[in-house]
Design a protein around this motif. Structure first.
Motif, short mmCIF file in Angstrom:
data_model
loop_
_atom_site.label_atom_id
_atom_site.label_comp_id
_atom_site.label_asym_id
_atom_site.label_seq_id
_atom_site.Cartn_x
_atom_site.Cartn_y
_atom_site.Cartn_z
N TYR A 101 0.83 -1.20 0.00
CA TYR A 101 0.00 0.00 0.00
C TYR A 101 0.86 1.26 0.00
CZ TYR A 101 -3.92 3.08 0.99
OH TYR A 101 -4.87 4.06 0.89
N GLU A 102 1.89 1.28 0.84
CA GLU A 102 2.77 2.44 0.88
C GLU A 102 3.61 2.56 -0.38
OE1 GLU A 102 4.90 2.10 4.59
OE2 GLU A 102 3.01 1.88 5.68
N ALA A 103 3.99 1.42 -0.96
CA ALA A 103 4.73 1.47 -2.22
C ALA A 103 3.92 2.16 -3.30
CB ALA A 103 5.13 0.06 -2.65
N THR A 104 2.60 1.90 -3.28
CA THR A 104 1.71 2.46 -4.29
C THR A 104 1.33 3.90 -3.98
OG1 THR A 104 0.79 0.26 -4.73
CG2 THR A 104 -0.49 2.16 -5.49
N HIS A 105 0.98 4.17 -2.73
CA HIS A 105 0.37 5.45 -2.39
C HIS A 105 1.32 6.43 -1.69
CE1 HIS A 105 -3.60 4.18 -3.66
NE2 HIS A 105 -3.42 3.05 -3.00
N VAL A 106 2.58 6.04 -1.53
CA VAL A 106 3.56 6.98 -0.97
C VAL A 106 4.81 7.00 -1.85
CG1 VAL A 106 4.95 7.64 1.03
CG2 VAL A 106 2.68 6.61 1.37
N HIS A 107 5.54 5.88 -1.88
CA HIS A 107 6.85 5.86 -2.54
C HIS A 107 6.75 6.12 -4.04
CE1 HIS A 107 7.76 4.40 1.35
NE2 HIS A 107 7.47 3.13 1.12
N LYS A 108 5.84 5.46 -4.70
CA LYS A 108 5.69 5.65 -6.14
C LYS A 108 5.28 7.08 -6.46
CE LYS A 108 3.19 3.88 -10.18
NZ LYS A 108 2.15 2.89 -10.64
N VAL A 109 4.40 7.63 -5.64
CA VAL A 109 3.92 9.00 -5.87
C VAL A 109 5.06 9.99 -5.76
CG1 VAL A 109 2.44 10.83 -5.01
CG2 VAL A 109 1.58 8.49 -5.12
#
Length: 648
Positions: free
Chosen positions: A389-397
């Motif tokens: 979830y964080e990879a998608t909604h934090v790190h990638k962003v």
């Protein structure tokens, strides 16, 4: 004796998208065209969330009058003392925070539908409106059409007998041969991060007809909220692409069937050849409303007592020839003006209680669409797989927005700068989640190493090219910055004199990870003996976003969801786009399509996960991680602490 002077209402428009454009153009039409003479509307102010020039462009586009105020933030709009009412025209994923911002500022509010994304948000908005004695209404424009009023009158008069069944549909055929629908994956209709899906965007109109012809007309003492059974097909993004609902009112022996979809259309050929969008069936006949459900122009009455006879009634939208406009949203604006003029705080046509029941119904539909996590709340999605979830909604962003983000982050916050400046010469510290490195050169007498999860931001931090000249690194060479995970920092234990972590911990998506993140920060600091022999602990300063932001442009406050997806809007180069527009003759009849060309900045929205800390929560997390809170407070819509590691 009634006043002969029309009651004036000064509107403030929050957002500059297409729905705001439709609404404002209706506001600017001549009321006399629709035989309205007791009220008048004034476009007083317009706000964009990004800059005032965009608001000015909007006023020009809708051919607004001279002197309209333009603002570059919603906070400025609601602070304008001369604005009587704020029209919230943002995506429904942002309705709660934007409507709350206006209400907290003491403004009457007309908020687009769907009112919110869940019932608890709707209840909180109603509670604040009550407490502040303000007018508040959901902008379900279809309810205020003369056609809708006439249909309700026919039902109440018993023209078709008791109503036992209503069928309502609003669906668009956007099916593509490749299995997708004809919307970009980031479009609000299919983007789960924007509370996307057919139900909240289109199905609200199906529910509007079910509610206004059944629930709304029930005697007040016999009001019965529906029992709900639903079936949902999901799009690959997790949003609902087809939803069917059965609303049962057992005490009234009636049912409503609400339909919405993105792969088949209510109107097959654009000519309503397929029949009505709404069928209202009573024991003595049927009323058929021709689509679209949101903007109907005709209804039919079929009576059991008159076989073969169909009464057809056309209800065209009044057209202002001078402005060459008339869409139908002016009627809901007229209702707002009359309610405010008469001291009413809610509309009898759509009272607060009914908006809440509608939200409860939609919430139940989406609940039945589970158990798969794609429709679950943010907390459920995050806890299922927080790393992903964080990879998608934090790190990638942040990887995608890094250069644009860096350009907006220049000067250090005063409290953080003061903390850094207070450190003695030669002290060793770490800036965890340093972003573009704006704090790395605040105190050049200490040795400060930065880290960030985003390799793109780390690259920017090393040379500091985006920073304010006053704090930009001086001299040769790069600054010490490494790419690192905040839960597994590559720094030795107990060596640091100080650590700063600014606007980072709120990106961890579970309680356990936030506490672990604090623990990593505390692990780095040490104890030491001062000159006088007293014990001095290394200190950690942490800033996180606060839930209590009632005075900010974001509008979050107690009662709001703590886990949010916050948009970052990034503009690209100017592009030319061709679009087809429908030509409209007088009376609202569609004549055909013309192709027009417009130039505009390409925009893309990225949604970042945030956990909004309530008062006292950060201190609790510090203590849970084995820390001692030395100082704490509130600054710039953030909670902050200075802490030490008691176990070090």
């Amino acid at each position: 004796m009634a006043s002969s002077t029309p009651f004036p209402l000064k509107w403030g428009i929050m957002a500059t998208g297409w729905i705001a454009e439709m609404f404002v153009q209706d506001l600017l039409t001549n009321p006399a065209v629709r035989d309205v003479h007791d009220i008048r509307h004034q476009l007083f102010a317009v706000a964009s969330s990004t800059n005032a020039s965009r608001a000015a462009d909007f006023v020009k586009k809708v051919k607004g009058p001279e002197g309209v105020k333009t603002y570059g933030s919603y906070r400025e709009l609601v602070a304008d003392p001369d604005v009587d009412i704020v029209y919230v025209a943002t995506p429904h994923s942002h309705h709660f925070q934007n409507a709350m911002l206006a209400l907290q500022a003491g403004k009457n509010v007309l908020c687009e539908k769907a009112l919110t994304v869940n019932a608890s948000q709707a209840r909180k908005l109603v509670q604040v409106a009550k407490e502040k004695n303000l007018f508040f209404m959901e902008a379900v424009w279809t309810r205020y059409f003369p056609l809708s009023i006439k249909v309700r009158e026919l039902i109440q008069s018993g023209t078709i007998g008791p109503v036992y069944r209503v069928i309502a549909d609003l669906s668009f055929n956007k099916d593509l041969p490749n299995g997708k629908v004809d919307y970009d994956d980031s479009h609000r209709l299919v983007n789960l991060d924007l509370a996307g899906g057919a139900l909240l965007d289109l199905g609200i109109y199906s529910l509007t007809w079910l509610f206004q012809t059944m629930y709304h007309l029930q005697p007040e003492a016999e009001k019965e909220a529906p029992k709900v059974v639903a079936a949902v097909n999901k799009y690959f993004t997790g949003a609902d692409e087809m939803t069917s609902m059965i609303l049962q009112f057992p005490k009234h022996k009636s049912m409503g069937i609400g339909l919405t979809a993105l792969r088949v259309g209510t109107d097959v050929d654009g000519l309503n050849t397929g029949g009505p969008a709404i069928r209202i069936q009573g024991s003595g006949g049927e009323i058929q409303v021709m689509g679209p459900a949101y903007r109907p122009l005709q209804y039919k009455v079929i009576r059991k007592s008159e076989p073969g006879k169909v009464e057809v009634v056309d209800c065209p939208i009044p057209h202002d020839k001078e402005r060459d406009w008339g869409h139908g949203m002016f009627w809901e604006a007229d209702e707002c003006a009359r309610c405010i003029r008469d001291g009413k705080k809610e509309s009898a046509t759509l009272p607060w209680s009914e908006s809440i029941v509608i939200m409860e119904t939609m919430e139940e539909v989406l609940k039945q669409a589970a158990p798969d996590s794609s429709a679950a709340p943010i907390t459920s999605q995050a806890s299922a797989n927080p790393d992903l979830y964080e990879a998608t909604h934090v790190h990638k962003v942040y990887s995608q927005i890094a250069p644009h983000f860096s350009l907006t982050r220049h000067k250090p916050w005063p409290l953080v700068a003061s903390f850094l400046s207070s450190q003695p010469p030669g002290a060793l510290g770490f800036d965890v989640g340093c972003g573009n490195g704006k704090y790395l050169s605040v105190n050049r007498d200490v040795y400060l190493i930065g880290s960030d999860r985003s390799a793109e931001l780390v690259g920017l931090a090393r040379d500091g090219r985006d920073l304010d000249p006053d704090v930009r690194a001086v001299g040769e060479g790069k600054r010490e910055v490494v790419t690192a995970d905040g839960l597994a920092l590559p720094f030795p234990e107990g060596r640091a004199d100080f650590v700063v972590c600014i606007a980072v911990l709120h990106h961890f998506s579970t309680k356990e990870r936030r506490v672990a993140g604090v623990g990593e920060l505390l692990r780095l600091v040490r104890r030491r003996r001062g000159k006088e022999g007293e014990e001095e602990r290394g200190k950690v300063m942490v800033f996180v976003w606060a839930l209590e932001q009632g005075g900010s442009r974001r509008g979050w406050d107690e009662g709001a969801e703590q886990d949010q997806l916050v948009p970052w809007v990034m503009k690209g180069p100017q592009v030319k786009k061709k679009k087809k527009e429908k030509k409209v003759r007088g009376g609202g009849e569609e004549e055909g399509e013309v192709e027009t060309e417009e130039k505009k900045l390409e925009e893309k929205t990225f949604n970042r996960y945030y956990h909004l800390y309530r008062k006292g929560e950060l201190e609790q997390d510090v203590e849970a991680a084995g820390g001692l809170v030395l100082e704490s407070g509130y600054d710039r819509d953030n909670w902050w602490v200075i802490a030490a590691n008691v176990a070090s």
